[in-house]
Design an enzyme around this catalytic site. Structure first.
Site: not given
Length: 170
Positions: A20, A44, A93, A131
């Protein structure tokens, strides 16, 4: 890019990784301003509170005067429109990210054609870092040095479950 381009880089940033950071640092050189927009998602249960994630991001990006940290909920394109942003920055990614990100970019274009999505890849050494993986490794006692800013590493270490549990944070 237009000289007055405001870009939004959205995410949960739970936690902020060096992938990030890499994208945000490079984005700060491409755009007039870039907003690290932390998503408020009540569905979440994040490891770090929104307040902690904002604090971490503000500390990490303090040396970058054109990087701002903010929070949002609801539709990203509505937030972008509200802020006057012309660009949404998304990280890719791996090829596996592409299909989902393309669908989101096309839906965002459908909803708000004036906002463009720009895809950026992190530096090669961070292409496998997520993450979720960082949280798993840290919870199980592994080293995340070099994968996250030192501030995040220290906070993850302080939160590590005690007693050798084989289950990461839930």
């Amino acid at each position: 890019m237009n000289a007055d381009t405001l870009a939004i880089y959205p995410g949960s940033f739970d936690p902020l990784t060096n992938g990030h950071v890499d994208i945000i640092q490079r984005g700060s050189g491409l755009f007039d301003r870039i907003v690290v927009a932390i998503l408020l998602n009540v569905e979440k249960a994040p490891l770090f509170s929104v307040e902690e994630r904002v604090e971490i991001a503000r500390e990490v990006f303090a040396p970058y005067p054109n990087v701002e940290v903010d929070t949002f909920d609801g539709l990203l394109v509505e937030y972008a429109r509200h802020r006057g942003a012309g660009v949404i920055v998304r990280g890719l990614r791996a090829i596996s990210d592409f299909e989902y990100e393309m669908q989101m970019a096309l839906m965002n274009r459908h909803l708000t054609p004036a906002v463009e999505t720009v895809f950026m890849m992190p530096a090669e050494q961070y292409t496998y870092v997520s993450s979720r993986l960082v949280k798993e490794v840290a919870a199980l006692g592994g080293s995340v040095r070099g994968l996250v800013p030192p501030l995040v590493e220290a906070r993850l270490t302080a939160r590590r479950p005690r007693g050798g549990s084989a289950k990461p944070w839930s």
